[in-house]
Structures are given as C-alpha cells and as structure tokens.
Write a protein that holds these residues in place. Structure first.
Motif, PDB file in Angstrom:
ATOM      1  N   GLU A  94      52.223  -8.357  50.344  1.00  0.00           N
ATOM      2  CA  GLU A  94      53.147  -7.427  51.125  1.00  0.00           C
ATOM      3  C   GLU A  94      53.609  -6.457  50.435  1.00  0.00           C
ATOM      4  O   GLU A  94      54.107  -5.248  50.866  1.00  0.00           O
ATOM      5  N   TRP A  95      53.349  -6.358  49.141  1.00  0.00           N
ATOM      6  CA  TRP A  95      53.995  -5.431  48.309  1.00  0.00           C
ATOM      7  C   TRP A  95      52.737  -4.401  48.106  1.00  0.00           C
ATOM      8  O   TRP A  95      52.772  -3.557  46.950  1.00  0.00           O
ATOM      9  N   GLY A  96      51.773  -4.335  48.948  1.00  0.00           N
ATOM     10  CA  GLY A  96      50.453  -3.374  48.732  1.00  0.00           C
ATOM     11  C   GLY A  96      50.733  -2.158  48.440  1.00  0.00           C
ATOM     12  O   GLY A  96      50.075  -1.665  47.425  1.00  0.00           O
ATOM     13  N   ALA A 105      59.840   1.565  54.558  1.00  0.00           N
ATOM     14  CA  ALA A 105      60.069   2.671  54.055  1.00  0.00           C
ATOM     15  C   ALA A 105      59.658   2.875  52.556  1.00  0.00           C
ATOM     16  O   ALA A 105      60.264   3.062  51.574  1.00  0.00           O
ATOM     17  N   ALA A 106      58.354   2.444  52.540  1.00  0.00           N
ATOM     18  CA  ALA A 106      57.680   2.392  51.152  1.00  0.00           C
ATOM     19  C   ALA A 106      57.715   3.838  50.478  1.00  0.00           C
ATOM     20  O   ALA A 106      57.819   3.895  49.233  1.00  0.00           O
ATOM     21  N   LEU A 121      60.916   4.280  48.975  1.00  0.00           N
ATOM     22  CA  LEU A 121      61.400   3.379  47.940  1.00  0.00           C
ATOM     23  C   LEU A 121      60.770   3.734  46.621  1.00  0.00           C
ATOM     24  O   LEU A 121      61.383   3.597  45.634  1.00  0.00           O
ATOM     25  N   LEU A 122      59.297   4.103  46.786  1.00  0.00           N
ATOM     26  CA  LEU A 122      58.566   4.216  45.703  1.00  0.00           C
ATOM     27  C   LEU A 122      59.048   5.252  44.522  1.00  0.00           C
ATOM     28  O   LEU A 122      59.100   4.949  43.436  1.00  0.00           O
ATOM     29  N   PRO A 123      59.415   6.477  45.097  1.00  0.00           N
ATOM     30  CA  PRO A 123      60.171   7.525  44.096  1.00  0.00           C
ATOM     31  C   PRO A 123      61.495   6.979  43.324  1.00  0.00           C
ATOM     32  O   PRO A 123      61.684   7.191  42.305  1.00  0.00           O
ATOM     33  N   VAL A 124      62.115   6.263  44.226  1.00  0.00           N
ATOM     34  CA  VAL A 124      63.469   5.688  43.704  1.00  0.00           C
ATOM     35  C   VAL A 124      63.163   4.802  42.437  1.00  0.00           C
ATOM     36  O   VAL A 124      63.635   4.822  41.300  1.00  0.00           O
TER      37      VAL A 124
END
Length: 269
Positions: A42-44, A254-255, A258-261
C-alpha cells in the motif's frame, strides 16, 4: 537487482517484507510499516518516490498480507521484535522508520525501546495509543462484517465507499481466489492486536525517544488534538505537518502532498 521479497522466522510467525535494494546496498535504509488491516505494497507511491535515493523496505506485519495470518502473539512487543528481526536480517544497524496508524505506533515503540536502531522516526496519522475500548470493539465488528468474498473489485469498492483513492488502495490488498476477493487478515486477530495498543497512552515511551521525529496528520484525521499537544510538549523538537483536506489514510489519498514533506525531513541535517 530488482525488488525481492525477504522472510524472517519468528517464534510464532513468518514475517515477509519487500526489499528494493541489493544485499550490499549502502544507501540509507527506510522501513515502511502499514496500519491495521493494511499490507506492505500500500506504500507503492512512497516506495516509487524514495527508491532512487534510499533502500526502501516495506513490511507485511504479523497478521497481515503474506505474513502469518493468525499468530498467537499480537502484542505491541511482538510487533516491535519483528521490526528488529527484519533489521537484523538485513544486517542493518539502524534505519529510518515510517509508520502509518498502527504501524506508526509500532515504529514509535521501536524508537523508544531500541534507540540505537532508529535514525529518524516518521509517524503518519499515529498517536500514543490508549483508544477507547469501545472504539476497538467497533473496529473489530466492522472488520468482521466485511461480506467476503467479494465477487469482483467493483463490488468491494461499492461496499467500502468513501474516498476513491483510499478504496482503491484497500482493494489492491485483497486476495484473489477462485470464489472471489478476500481480505488478507483475520478480523479477530486484528481486534486482539488493536486491543493491545488501547491499554494505555504510551506517554513514557514517547518521552524517551531521541531520534529526530516528524508527525504527519491529516486535516480530517483521527489523532486526538490533545495527544499531539502532549507529544510536542514532551518533545518540543518534534516536527509537525498537517495535510489540508486529508484523512486518516493520507498516504493513499494525499501521497502527492505527503512525499515532499517526507523528503524534506529525510534530507534535513
């Protein structure tokens, strides 16, 4: 070398994990821990975004996915020991732990009890535990009430409802069998695991953590505000990010936010 699945043998369980790096990979290690009723893949989106710069490992925690479905021990201590066992199997002295919900609670306890094994800690919609026992029973009843098997993906999506990206993420974790789609967990086992977290708020454990820590919340998430206030008061250096419009499964819905954070935190000296 492509992605491969590894396995560690625990006293009462097999723990499977996806490993994106070769055994001699010297890049920083990031270990991803999913939440209740979740699964490693699920963390794809997170795996895809981080794998160029990090060796990323995603664990199917006990009771979930390809790992042992009904282990005898689903205490918080067992989940912590599993993570340490995975690090040992990887010959990794330490790693960054990123956990969502129940996985974040496990990551927190690893950082508290094994500070030398955790470089950085990221809690995604994860708090101190100590939930209302009535809430634990409600979640267990909901899991028991899944009308499996589902005839197909669309039937599951209609049942699950809610945010489409979240529903799609949960659908991807189903097991396809001859008679339809099944969850890859046992409801009563997960209920016991959740009950172990709800015994008390792990304030003392949180206060002992020394690793740099990022807490990520969804604007519409489920972590009590008073817990976040307690966490920041006890450890003022804790970084906090709140993702606008996101809910509890923000790593699914909201990937892109999230990813930049996450990247900024991992790059912060």
């Amino acid at each position: 070398m492509g992605d491969g699945w590894g396995r560690v043998e625990r006293p009462d369980a097999e723990i499977w994990f996806l490993d994106t790096g070769p055994t001699d990979d010297e890049r920083p290690l990031v270990v991803l821990l999913h939440g209740l009723a979740g699964y490693a893949l699920e963390w794809g989106s997170t795996i895809a975004a981080l794998r160029e710069d990090f060796r990323v490992v995603a664990v199917d925690q006990r009771g979930h996915g390809s790992s042992t479905r009904r282990p005898d021990d689903v205490s918080p201590a067992a989940y912590v020991a599993d993570v340490v066992a995975v690090l040992d199997d990887l010959d990794a002295t330490s790693a960054t732990l990123v956990g969502q919900s129940m996985g974040g609670h496990t990551a927190m306890l690893v950082a508290s009890h094994h500070p030398d094994r955790v470089d950085r800690l990221v809690l995604v919609e994860a708090g101190l535990g100590g939930d209302d026992p009535g809430g634990v029973e409600a979640v267990t009843r909901w899991l028991r009430g899944w009308p499996a098997p589902f005839a197909d993906r669309e039937e599951f999506l209609a049942f699950f409802g809610g945010q489409r990206l979240v529903a799609e993420g949960w659908a991807d974790g189903l097991d396809e069998r001859d008679d339809g789609l099944w969850p890859r967990w046992d409801a009563d086992t997960l209920g016991r695991a959740l009950a172990g977290i709800s015994t008390h708020e792990h304030v003392d454990e949180w206060a002992r953590i020394t690793a740099p820590t990022l807490v990520v919340r969804g604007e519409h998430g489920s972590i009590p505000e008073r817990q976040v206030e307690t966490m920041r008061a006890l450890r003022p250096g804790t970084q906090l990010a709140v993702l606008s419009g996101a809910g509890h499964d923000l790593h699914l819905e909201a990937a892109d936010a999230l990813l930049p954070v996450l990247r900024r935190f991992l790059a912060d000296d």
